[in-house]
Scaffold this motif. Structure first.
Motif, mmCIF file in Angstrom:
data_model
loop_
_atom_site.group_PDB
_atom_site.id
_atom_site.type_symbol
_atom_site.label_atom_id
_atom_site.label_comp_id
_atom_site.label_asym_id
_atom_site.label_seq_id
_atom_site.Cartn_x
_atom_site.Cartn_y
_atom_site.Cartn_z
ATOM 1 N N THR A 19 -30.261 -25.072 3.497
ATOM 2 C CA THR A 19 -29.743 -23.850 2.886
ATOM 3 C C THR A 19 -28.564 -23.332 3.693
ATOM 4 O O THR A 19 -28.379 -23.694 4.863
ATOM 5 N N TRP A 20 -27.760 -22.463 3.079
ATOM 6 C CA TRP A 20 -26.673 -21.764 3.760
ATOM 7 C C TRP A 20 -27.220 -20.434 4.244
ATOM 8 O O TRP A 20 -27.896 -19.716 3.522
ATOM 9 N N THR A 21 -26.907 -20.070 5.494
ATOM 10 C CA THR A 21 -27.388 -18.842 6.085
ATOM 11 C C THR A 21 -26.206 -17.982 6.483
ATOM 12 O O THR A 21 -25.267 -18.463 7.104
ATOM 13 N N LYS A 22 -26.259 -16.694 6.129
ATOM 14 C CA LYS A 22 -25.181 -15.752 6.434
ATOM 15 C C LYS A 22 -25.474 -15.078 7.763
ATOM 16 O O LYS A 22 -26.607 -14.727 8.062
ATOM 17 N N ARG A 23 -24.401 -14.900 8.588
ATOM 18 C CA ARG A 23 -24.547 -14.305 9.909
ATOM 19 C C ARG A 23 -23.567 -13.148 10.080
ATOM 20 O O ARG A 23 -22.431 -13.225 9.633
ATOM 21 N N ASP A 24 -24.011 -12.087 10.744
ATOM 22 C CA ASP A 24 -23.153 -10.962 11.082
ATOM 23 C C ASP A 24 -22.324 -11.350 12.302
ATOM 24 O O ASP A 24 -22.880 -11.690 13.346
ATOM 25 N N SER A 25 -21.006 -11.296 12.197
ATOM 26 C CA SER A 25 -20.129 -11.726 13.289
ATOM 27 C C SER A 25 -20.200 -10.798 14.495
ATOM 28 O O SER A 25 -20.008 -11.232 15.626
ATOM 29 N N ASN A 26 -20.461 -9.520 14.277
ATOM 30 C CA ASN A 26 -20.500 -8.565 15.391
ATOM 31 C C ASN A 26 -21.740 -8.743 16.242
ATOM 32 O O ASN A 26 -21.653 -8.836 17.467
ATOM 33 N N SER A 27 -22.909 -8.779 15.638
ATOM 34 C CA SER A 27 -24.152 -8.859 16.395
ATOM 35 C C SER A 27 -24.630 -10.300 16.573
ATOM 36 O O SER A 27 -25.438 -10.569 17.458
ATOM 37 N N GLY A 28 -24.192 -11.224 15.709
ATOM 38 C CA GLY A 28 -24.633 -12.609 15.782
ATOM 39 C C GLY A 28 -25.975 -12.860 15.121
ATOM 40 O O GLY A 28 -26.489 -13.968 15.162
ATOM 41 N N ARG A 29 -26.549 -11.838 14.502
ATOM 42 C CA ARG A 29 -27.861 -11.969 13.876
ATOM 43 C C ARG A 29 -27.736 -12.600 12.493
ATOM 44 O O ARG A 29 -26.779 -12.337 11.772
ATOM 45 N N PHE A 30 -28.727 -13.409 12.147
ATOM 46 C CA PHE A 30 -28.766 -13.999 10.820
ATOM 47 C C PHE A 30 -29.228 -12.939 9.835
ATOM 48 O O PHE A 30 -30.133 -12.161 10.110
ATOM 49 N N MET A 31 -28.576 -12.908 8.651
ATOM 50 C CA MET A 31 -28.827 -11.846 7.699
ATOM 51 C C MET A 31 -29.574 -12.310 6.462
ATOM 52 O O MET A 31 -30.508 -11.654 6.017
ATOM 53 N N ASP A 32 -29.138 -13.426 5.885
ATOM 54 C CA ASP A 32 -29.615 -13.790 4.563
ATOM 55 C C ASP A 32 -29.488 -15.295 4.402
ATOM 56 O O ASP A 32 -28.663 -15.925 5.050
ATOM 57 N N GLY A 33 -30.286 -15.870 3.531
ATOM 58 C CA GLY A 33 -30.201 -17.285 3.219
ATOM 59 C C GLY A 33 -30.166 -17.495 1.722
ATOM 60 O O GLY A 33 -30.738 -16.715 0.971
ATOM 61 N N LYS A 34 -29.479 -18.551 1.299
ATOM 62 C CA LYS A 34 -29.401 -18.863 -0.128
ATOM 63 C C LYS A 34 -30.484 -19.877 -0.462
ATOM 64 O O LYS A 34 -30.691 -20.842 0.251
ATOM 65 N N SER A 35 -31.161 -19.679 -1.574
ATOM 66 C CA SER A 35 -32.251 -20.575 -1.944
ATOM 67 C C SER A 35 -31.779 -21.728 -2.822
ATOM 68 O O SER A 35 -32.474 -22.733 -2.945
ATOM 69 N N ASP A 36 -30.583 -21.614 -3.428
ATOM 70 C CA ASP A 36 -30.136 -22.659 -4.349
ATOM 71 C C ASP A 36 -29.348 -23.781 -3.667
ATOM 72 O O ASP A 36 -28.961 -24.733 -4.326
#
Length: 57
Positions: free
Chosen positions: A29-46
């Motif tokens: 899956t593709w995972t979205k990350r916040d550039s400022n904090s480096g924390r992972f935010m969300d993932g795509k299921s498709d």
């Protein structure tokens, strides 16, 4: 965040700011990350990447 044009034109102008995405081969899956904090935010299921978000290398 990205600027959007006229309402209803169906696309974003420019990339989403302060966000990147990376591919996770374990979950495929593709995972979205916040550039400022480096924390992972969300993932795509498709399995497709997020629209308008910069890809990490």
């Amino acid at each position: 965040m990205a600027k959007n044009g006229k309402v209803g034109d169906g696309h974003r102008n420019g990339a989403v700011k302060d966000r990147t995405q990376t591919y996770n081969p374990t979950t495929q899956t593709w995972t979205k990350r916040d550039s400022n904090s480096g924390r992972f935010m969300d993932g795509k299921s498709d399995g497709k990447p997020f629209k308008g978000v910069t890809k990490e290398k």
